[in-house]
Write a protein that holds these residues in place. Sequence first.
Motif, PDB file in Angstrom:
ATOM      1  N   ALA A   1       0.822  -1.209   0.000  1.00 41.06           N
ATOM      2  CA  ALA A   1       0.000   0.000   0.000  1.00 41.06           C
ATOM      3  C   ALA A   1       0.856   1.259   0.000  1.00 41.06           C
ATOM      4  O   ALA A   1       0.481   2.276  -0.599  1.00 41.06           O
ATOM      5  CB  ALA A   1      -0.936  -0.008   1.204  1.00 41.06           C
ATOM      6  N   LEU A   2       2.001   1.206   0.653  1.00 43.71           N
ATOM      7  CA  LEU A   2       2.914   2.350   0.637  1.00 43.71           C
ATOM      8  C   LEU A   2       3.643   2.460  -0.702  1.00 43.71           C
ATOM      9  O   LEU A   2       3.835   3.554  -1.227  1.00 43.71           O
ATOM     10  CB  LEU A   2       3.930   2.218   1.776  1.00 43.71           C
ATOM     11  N   LEU A   3       4.038   1.327  -1.255  1.00 45.58           N
ATOM     12  CA  LEU A   3       4.812   1.344  -2.499  1.00 45.58           C
ATOM     13  C   LEU A   3       3.992   1.832  -3.686  1.00 45.58           C
ATOM     14  O   LEU A   3       4.519   2.525  -4.562  1.00 45.58           O
ATOM     15  CB  LEU A   3       5.364  -0.051  -2.786  1.00 45.58           C
TER      16      LEU A   3
ATOM     17  N   ILE B   1      11.499   3.046 -25.719  1.00 51.56           N
ATOM     18  CA  ILE B   1      11.272   3.368 -24.310  1.00 51.56           C
ATOM     19  C   ILE B   1      10.118   2.536 -23.749  1.00 51.56           C
ATOM     20  O   ILE B   1      10.192   2.017 -22.626  1.00 51.56           O
ATOM     21  CB  ILE B   1      10.999   4.876 -24.133  1.00 51.56           C
ATOM     22  N   LEU B   2       9.045   2.404 -24.536  1.00 48.35           N
ATOM     23  CA  LEU B   2       7.913   1.598 -24.069  1.00 48.35           C
ATOM     24  C   LEU B   2       8.300   0.132 -23.921  1.00 48.35           C
ATOM     25  O   LEU B   2       7.786  -0.563 -23.029  1.00 48.35           O
ATOM     26  CB  LEU B   2       6.730   1.747 -25.022  1.00 48.35           C
ATOM     27  N   GLU B   3       9.207  -0.355 -24.768  1.00 51.74           N
ATOM     28  CA  GLU B   3       9.698  -1.724 -24.600  1.00 51.74           C
ATOM     29  C   GLU B   3      10.372  -1.892 -23.247  1.00 51.74           C
ATOM     30  O   GLU B   3      10.195  -2.903 -22.565  1.00 51.74           O
ATOM     31  CB  GLU B   3      10.676  -2.079 -25.717  1.00 51.74           C
ATOM     32  N   GLN B   4      11.169  -0.906 -22.862  1.00 48.91           N
ATOM     33  CA  GLN B   4      11.824  -0.956 -21.555  1.00 48.91           C
ATOM     34  C   GLN B   4      10.795  -0.933 -20.428  1.00 48.91           C
ATOM     35  O   GLN B   4      10.936  -1.653 -19.429  1.00 48.91           O
ATOM     36  CB  GLN B   4      12.770   0.235 -21.404  1.00 48.91           C
ATOM     37  N   ALA B   5       9.762  -0.101 -20.584  1.00 51.66           N
ATOM     38  CA  ALA B   5       8.729  -0.009 -19.554  1.00 51.66           C
ATOM     39  C   ALA B   5       7.985  -1.329 -19.398  1.00 51.66           C
ATOM     40  O   ALA B   5       7.743  -1.797 -18.280  1.00 51.66           O
ATOM     41  CB  ALA B   5       7.750   1.122 -19.898  1.00 51.66           C
ATOM     42  N   LEU B   6       7.626  -1.952 -20.509  1.00 53.57           N
ATOM     43  CA  LEU B   6       6.887  -3.211 -20.462  1.00 53.57           C
ATOM     44  C   LEU B   6       7.723  -4.346 -19.901  1.00 53.57           C
ATOM     45  O   LEU B   6       7.188  -5.280 -19.287  1.00 53.57           O
ATOM     46  CB  LEU B   6       6.372  -3.566 -21.856  1.00 53.57           C
ATOM     47  N   ALA B   7       9.035  -4.283 -20.093  1.00 44.66           N
ATOM     48  CA  ALA B   7       9.919  -5.332 -19.592  1.00 44.66           C
ATOM     49  C   ALA B   7       9.935  -5.387 -18.068  1.00 44.66           C
ATOM     50  O   ALA B   7      10.342  -6.403 -17.480  1.00 44.66           O
ATOM     51  CB  ALA B   7      11.337  -5.120 -20.118  1.00 44.66           C
ATOM     52  N   LEU B   8       9.482  -4.334 -17.420  1.00 44.18           N
ATOM     53  CA  LEU B   8       9.446  -4.309 -15.957  1.00 44.18           C
ATOM     54  C   LEU B   8       8.301  -5.146 -15.380  1.00 44.18           C
ATOM     55  O   LEU B   8       8.339  -5.529 -14.215  1.00 44.18           O
ATOM     56  CB  LEU B   8       9.302  -2.868 -15.457  1.00 44.18           C
ATOM     57  N   TRP B   9       7.284  -5.422 -16.194  1.00 45.24           N
ATOM     58  CA  TRP B   9       6.120  -6.155 -15.715  1.00 45.24           C
ATOM     59  C   TRP B   9       6.384  -7.658 -15.727  1.00 45.24           C
ATOM     60  O   TRP B   9       6.926  -8.199 -16.690  1.00 45.24           O
ATOM     61  CB  TRP B   9       4.900  -5.841 -16.581  1.00 45.24           C
ATOM     62  N   ARG B  10       5.973  -8.311 -14.638  1.00 42.13           N
ATOM     63  CA  ARG B  10       6.138  -9.766 -14.503  1.00 42.13           C
ATOM     64  C   ARG B  10       4.779 -10.437 -14.349  1.00 42.13           C
ATOM     65  O   ARG B  10       4.632 -11.438 -13.670  1.00 42.13           O
ATOM     66  CB  ARG B  10       7.003 -10.084 -13.270  1.00 42.13           C
ATOM     67  N   GLY B  11       3.768  -9.878 -15.001  1.00 43.62           N
ATOM     68  CA  GLY B  11       2.397 -10.353 -14.843  1.00 43.62           C
ATOM     69  C   GLY B  11       1.568  -9.282 -14.169  1.00 43.62           C
ATOM     70  O   GLY B  11       1.995  -8.128 -14.037  1.00 43.62           O
ATOM     71  N   ARG B  12       0.397  -9.627 -13.723  1.00 42.95           N
ATOM     72  CA  ARG B  12      -0.471  -8.654 -13.051  1.00 42.95           C
ATOM     73  C   ARG B  12       0.142  -8.217 -11.731  1.00 42.95           C
ATOM     74  O   ARG B  12       0.843  -8.980 -11.069  1.00 42.95           O
ATOM     75  CB  ARG B  12      -1.866  -9.245 -12.824  1.00 42.95           C
ATOM     76  N   ALA B  13      -0.155  -6.990 -11.350  1.00 43.51           N
ATOM     77  CA  ALA B  13       0.453  -6.416 -10.158  1.00 43.51           C
ATOM     78  C   ALA B  13      -0.093  -7.050  -8.876  1.00 43.51           C
ATOM     79  O   ALA B  13      -1.304  -7.216  -8.719  1.00 43.51           O
ATOM     80  CB  ALA B  13       0.208  -4.911 -10.125  1.00 43.51           C
ATOM     81  N   LEU B  14       0.816  -7.430  -8.002  1.00 40.43           N
ATOM     82  CA  LEU B  14       0.524  -7.832  -6.621  1.00 40.43           C
ATOM     83  C   LEU B  14      -0.538  -8.928  -6.480  1.00 40.43           C
ATOM     84  O   LEU B  14      -1.436  -8.821  -5.637  1.00 40.43           O
ATOM     85  CB  LEU B  14       0.096  -6.604  -5.802  1.00 40.43           C
ATOM     86  N   PRO B  15      -0.475 -10.002  -7.237  1.00 38.67           N
ATOM     87  CA  PRO B  15      -1.484 -11.059  -7.081  1.00 38.67           C
ATOM     88  C   PRO B  15      -1.375 -11.798  -5.749  1.00 38.67           C
ATOM     89  O   PRO B  15      -2.336 -12.443  -5.325  1.00 38.67           O
ATOM     90  CB  PRO B  15      -1.172 -12.003  -8.253  1.00 38.67           C
ATOM     91  N   ASP B  16      -0.221 -11.675  -5.092  1.00 34.63           N
ATOM     92  CA  ASP B  16       0.020 -12.401  -3.839  1.00 34.63           C
ATOM     93  C   ASP B  16      -0.227 -11.547  -2.606  1.00 34.63           C
ATOM     94  O   ASP B  16       0.047 -11.985  -1.486  1.00 34.63           O
ATOM     95  CB  ASP B  16       1.462 -12.925  -3.821  1.00 34.63           C
ATOM     96  N   VAL B  17      -0.742 -10.334  -2.781  1.00 38.64           N
ATOM     97  CA  VAL B  17      -1.052  -9.465  -1.645  1.00 38.64           C
ATOM     98  C   VAL B  17      -2.551  -9.515  -1.395  1.00 38.64           C
ATOM     99  O   VAL B  17      -3.348  -9.145  -2.266  1.00 38.64           O
ATOM    100  CB  VAL B  17      -0.586  -8.019  -1.911  1.00 38.64           C
ATOM    101  N   GLN B  18      -2.933  -9.964  -0.216  1.00 42.44           N
ATOM    102  CA  GLN B  18      -4.338 -10.274   0.074  1.00 42.44           C
ATOM    103  C   GLN B  18      -5.053  -9.068   0.683  1.00 42.44           C
ATOM    104  O   GLN B  18      -5.267  -8.994   1.892  1.00 42.44           O
ATOM    105  CB  GLN B  18      -4.413 -11.484   1.010  1.00 42.44           C
ATOM    106  N   SER B  19      -5.419  -8.143  -0.183  1.00 42.56           N
ATOM    107  CA  SER B  19      -6.134  -6.952   0.258  1.00 42.56           C
ATOM    108  C   SER B  19      -7.260  -6.665  -0.723  1.00 42.56           C
ATOM    109  O   SER B  19      -7.008  -6.256  -1.863  1.00 42.56           O
ATOM    110  CB  SER B  19      -5.184  -5.749   0.328  1.00 42.56           C
ATOM    111  N   ASP B  20      -8.501  -6.867  -0.283  1.00 41.92           N
ATOM    112  CA  ASP B  20      -9.641  -6.578  -1.151  1.00 41.92           C
ATOM    113  C   ASP B  20      -9.657  -5.111  -1.566  1.00 41.92           C
ATOM    114  O   ASP B  20      -9.959  -4.778  -2.713  1.00 41.92           O
ATOM    115  CB  ASP B  20     -10.949  -6.918  -0.432  1.00 41.92           C
ATOM    116  N   SER B  21      -9.340  -4.245  -0.626  1.00 38.98           N
ATOM    117  CA  SER B  21      -9.354  -2.811  -0.889  1.00 38.98           C
ATOM    118  C   SER B  21      -8.319  -2.436  -1.949  1.00 38.98           C
ATOM    119  O   SER B  21      -8.600  -1.670  -2.875  1.00 38.98           O
ATOM    120  CB  SER B  21      -9.083  -2.051   0.416  1.00 38.98           C
ATOM    121  N   LEU B  22      -7.140  -2.964  -1.826  1.00 41.54           N
ATOM    122  CA  LEU B  22      -6.072  -2.669  -2.790  1.00 41.54           C
ATOM    123  C   LEU B  22      -6.441  -3.161  -4.184  1.00 41.54           C
ATOM    124  O   LEU B  22      -6.247  -2.462  -5.179  1.00 41.54           O
ATOM    125  CB  LEU B  22      -4.771  -3.327  -2.313  1.00 41.54           C
ATOM    126  N   HIS B  23      -7.003  -4.356  -4.248  1.00 47.65           N
ATOM    127  CA  HIS B  23      -7.369  -4.924  -5.546  1.00 47.65           C
ATOM    128  C   HIS B  23      -8.627  -4.283  -6.126  1.00 47.65           C
ATOM    129  O   HIS B  23      -8.868  -4.386  -7.326  1.00 47.65           O
ATOM    130  CB  HIS B  23      -7.540  -6.435  -5.422  1.00 47.65           C
TER     131      HIS B  23
END
Length: 269
Positions: free
Chosen positions: A35-37, A132-154
């Motif tokens: 949530a802070l990040l 530049i967009l190729e570099q940006a996309l390379a940072l993604w490893r799938g959907r964001a934070l699937p392992d963080v269990q927060s209904d509010s965040l999701h």
Amino acid sequence: MNQSLSFNVLGPLSVEIDARPRDIPGARQRILLAALLVRFNQVVPVDELTDRIWGTTPPHRPRRALHTCLTRLRQAMAETDDQDDTALIRTTQGGYMIEVRPENLDLARFTELVDSAHTARGRGDLTGEFRILEQALALWRGRALPDVQSDSLHRDVIPQLHERWVSVLERHGELALKLRRHHEIVGELRALTFEHPFHEPFWQQFMLALYRCGRRIEALMAYADLMVRTREEFGVEPGPRLRELHLAILRDDTTGFETPTDSAPKAAS
């Protein structure tokens, strides 16, 4: 702040020290860190953090409970924080803030790169924007934070991150077609139409890339596949732009589909 410490939220949450994984135990500590990040370098109010961690069942004394959670999080990262509680996560009157540099957080780097791509587009440098967009996309490893269990965040945050990701993917595909790099992106576009079966811009790019690769029948088959899906799910035909492309491929003339649409991802405000 220790420069060896890095965070990743564009995929599963991870913390690394000198490129070595660092475990953050405790579901609440992981939610607090995430949530802070996702609001890096901003003060996140206590009420918002409480909602992220406890949802509809907040503790009797939320500020005290949050402080306990924060203390445990700091302890988990004490090795990298040089035992200085203020070096990484700051406590303010209104809430808490994590201070990170772009090189220490994938989301911050992604934001910077998208801003840089926006600047490149403004000066007409489509090749630079594409790279530049190729570099940006390379940072993604799938959907964001699937392992963080927060209904509010999701509910409140992750969908926005996902929309930014999709916007960059879409613009990247448009530029690849504009720059005649269709051979390079056919496989990627096939995967995107599978992952986003009703996102029509990906289907349009996929059909056009196939056609340009000399795979006209496959392009027509892709349209037929989408048409079956939309009829079965919603009882409607694909949108007008896709129907126009389908007819253009039948006529063997896609001249009107040479220029990317005006859907570049916006620079961060």
